[in-house]
Design an enzyme around this catalytic site. Structure first.
Site, PDB file in Angstrom:
ATOM      1  N   HIS A  34       0.820  -1.220   0.000  1.00 28.03           N
ATOM      2  CA  HIS A  34       0.000   0.000   0.000  1.00 28.03           C
ATOM      3  C   HIS A  34       0.851   1.266   0.000  1.00 28.03           C
ATOM      4  O   HIS A  34       0.413   2.327   0.436  1.00 28.03           O
ATOM      5  CB  HIS A  34      -0.976   0.003   1.188  1.00 28.03           C
ATOM      6  CG  HIS A  34      -2.073  -1.010   1.053  1.00 28.03           C
ATOM      7  ND1 HIS A  34      -3.200  -0.774   0.304  1.00 28.03           N
ATOM      8  CD2 HIS A  34      -2.192  -2.264   1.541  1.00 28.03           C
ATOM      9  CE1 HIS A  34      -3.983  -1.849   0.356  1.00 28.03           C
ATOM     10  NE2 HIS A  34      -3.384  -2.763   1.089  1.00 28.03           N
ATOM     11  N   GLY A 122      -3.632 -12.567  -3.961  1.00 27.86           N
ATOM     12  CA  GLY A 122      -2.778 -11.400  -3.796  1.00 27.86           C
ATOM     13  C   GLY A 122      -1.561 -11.419  -4.688  1.00 27.86           C
ATOM     14  O   GLY A 122      -0.595 -10.698  -4.449  1.00 27.86           O
ATOM     15  N   SER A 124      -1.873 -10.927  -8.038  1.00 32.50           N
ATOM     16  CA  SER A 124      -2.228 -10.013  -9.116  1.00 32.50           C
ATOM     17  C   SER A 124      -2.398 -10.687 -10.470  1.00 32.50           C
ATOM     18  O   SER A 124      -1.681 -10.418 -11.430  1.00 32.50           O
ATOM     19  CB  SER A 124      -1.229  -8.862  -9.223  1.00 32.50           C
ATOM     20  OG  SER A 124      -1.852  -7.783  -9.876  1.00 32.50           O
ATOM     21  N   SER A 125      -3.393 -11.551 -10.537  1.00 29.52           N
ATOM     22  CA  SER A 125      -3.754 -12.167 -11.814  1.00 29.52           C
ATOM     23  C   SER A 125      -4.267 -11.124 -12.800  1.00 29.52           C
ATOM     24  O   SER A 125      -4.077 -11.257 -14.017  1.00 29.52           O
ATOM     25  CB  SER A 125      -4.813 -13.247 -11.595  1.00 29.52           C
ATOM     26  OG  SER A 125      -5.950 -12.715 -10.929  1.00 29.52           O
ATOM     27  N   GLU A 159      -7.357  -0.628 -14.968  1.00 33.72           N
ATOM     28  CA  GLU A 159      -7.956  -0.830 -13.633  1.00 33.72           C
ATOM     29  C   GLU A 159      -8.772   0.395 -13.228  1.00 33.72           C
ATOM     30  O   GLU A 159      -9.887   0.274 -12.713  1.00 33.72           O
ATOM     31  CB  GLU A 159      -6.854  -1.078 -12.603  1.00 33.72           C
ATOM     32  CG  GLU A 159      -5.995  -2.286 -12.870  1.00 33.72           C
ATOM     33  CD  GLU A 159      -6.523  -3.561 -12.241  1.00 33.72           C
ATOM     34  OE1 GLU A 159      -7.588  -3.512 -11.601  1.00 33.72           O
ATOM     35  OE2 GLU A 159      -5.861  -4.607 -12.413  1.00 33.72           O
ATOM     36  N   ASP A 171       1.888  -3.630  -9.503  1.00 29.28           N
ATOM     37  CA  ASP A 171       1.560  -4.938 -10.065  1.00 29.28           C
ATOM     38  C   ASP A 171       1.889  -5.000 -11.551  1.00 29.28           C
ATOM     39  O   ASP A 171       2.503  -5.958 -12.030  1.00 29.28           O
ATOM     40  CB  ASP A 171       0.079  -5.249  -9.853  1.00 29.28           C
ATOM     41  CG  ASP A 171      -0.281  -5.373  -8.385  1.00 29.28           C
ATOM     42  OD1 ASP A 171       0.631  -5.444  -7.550  1.00 29.28           O
ATOM     43  OD2 ASP A 171      -1.490  -5.395  -8.076  1.00 29.28           O
TER      44      ASP A 171
END
Length: 386
Positions: A34, A122, A124-125, A159, A171
């Site tokens: 984060h 977690g 990140s596909s 995104e 990512d």
């Protein structure tokens, strides 16, 4: 990954002709959670699990997609201004729009793809899916003129605009820029990055997946980002002569100066971010010295902050973290956006078998299912397979 699995489905669902096969990986992040959207540092690496797609231009103005894992087929027109309803297809639709905006003359194509990144873990596909198709479209239609950074940013924009997750850049960066056997320290403010060889002798890096699924679309993720932005606004008001773009620009004494001017929740979340910024730099120093005990200590500190301050952990992940500590694991923490998924663990070789056995046994006894375990292999970023 299974090339034949992709090829056989591509041939079956389209015209029998073959195309090019591309792959982009998921990622782990050793530390720095984060911090990316707060302008701080992250420390990711690409892994040997990801998305593989076969893609072939079809001479039409239509894009036809087949998701092998979901057994779902979707098509949309190149100039469709709305996009498909299926959530998985919106990632590819977004990449098409962003690559077109970068000047790539995208034409109609057929594509079949599958992934072996565990969903909700977690890893990140979604970034792997974006990076795979960005690379493919750049190769097929753009003569590879679009830079790696622009491909990563196209994934991030997808995104933001088409999925509804206001994510940072880590990512997509890791999925595009990854190199075999190397982690990367990325400065999310300047976009400067440095490769760090990662081959910890005597240790294994292992993910333990709680199999608790998380959903980042909507409030949980964006709420935390809003908290950070609220504190930045307070800092700007309190210190009008200094420029604060993100929490990266804040010092500890400045955060304390605005503590009474923000909510307890916003202050606590900002407190975590400043601490995490310091921890990433401490881990970099420790890795250069081969000091994996300090790396592990910082991982535990990060987990505590993510659980108690940022509040993105859950009961299952805290349980796995405690099991790691009880069994002498050098470092352990929640990895990814939170609300489920994996812990990432730095484990001495001679403790590995016992830790995995105990984790499976005790987690199953408490929650009714065993966690999944993945040994981490740091691998190549987005590329053409054949």
């Amino acid at each position: 990954m299974d090339i034949e699995r992709v090829r056989s489905r591509f041939i079956k669902h389209f015209d029998g002709k073959t195309g090019n096969i591309y792959m982009a990986p998921g990622r782990i992040n050793l530390i720095g959670e984060h911090t990316d959207y707060n302008g701080g540092f992250v420390f990711p690496g690409a892994v040997n699990k990801g998305i593989m797609a076969e893609v072939r231009p079809n001479g039409l103005e239509t894009i036809i997609l087949y998701a092998i894992d979901l057994k779902d087929k979707v098509e949309f027109k190149i100039n469709d201004t709305v996009g498909p309803r299926a959530s998985w297809a919106r990632y590819i639709y977004g990449i098409v729009q962003e690559m077109k905006a970068l000047g790539v003359p995208v034409k109609g194509f057929n594509a079949a793809f599958y992934g072996d990144v565990p969903l909700g873990a977690g890893m990140s596909s979604s970034a792997a899916l974006e990076s795979c198709f960005a690379y493919a479209l750049n190769d097929l239609f753009g003569d590879n003129k679009v830079s790696k950074w622009d491909m990563a940013l196209a994934g991030q924009a997808t995104e933001h605009k088409y999925v509804g997750v206001n994510c940072g850049i880590m990512d997509q960066f890791a999925s595009v820029f990854g190199e075999e056997g190397k982690l990367m320290r990325l400065d999310c403010r300047s976009r400067e990055f440095e490769y760090y060889p990662f081959n910890p002798q005597g240790y294994k890096l292992v993910l333990v997946n709680s199999k608790v699924k998380h959903e980042l679309v909507g409030s949980p993720y964006n709420d935390r980002r809003n908290s950070c932005e609220n504190v930045v606004k307070a800092l700007c008001a309190h210190f009008p002569t200094k420029k604060f773009e993100t929490l990266r620009d804040a010092e500890w004494d400045e955060l304390e100066a605005v503590k009474a001017e923000v909510s307890v929740e916003d202050y606590t979340r900002a407190h975590f971010v400043l601490g995490e910024k310091d921890r990433v730099l401490a881990v970099c120093d420790a890795l250069e010295k081969g000091d994996y005990e300090t790396v592990g200590q910082k991982m535990y500190e990060t987990h505590k902050g993510l659980s108690k301050e940022y509040e993105v952990s859950c009961e299952e992940l805290d349980f796995l973290n405690e099991l790691a500590k009880e069994n002498g694991v050098t470092g352990s923490r929640i990895m990814g956006g939170g609300f489920g998924g994996c812990t990432i663990n730095l484990v001495k070789d001679d403790l590995y078998d016992r830790f995995i056995a105990v984790a499976k046994e005790k987690f199953n006894a408490k929650y009714g299912h065993e966690p999944e375990v993945y040994d981490v292999v740091i691998s190549q970023g987005a590329h053409k397979v054949c």
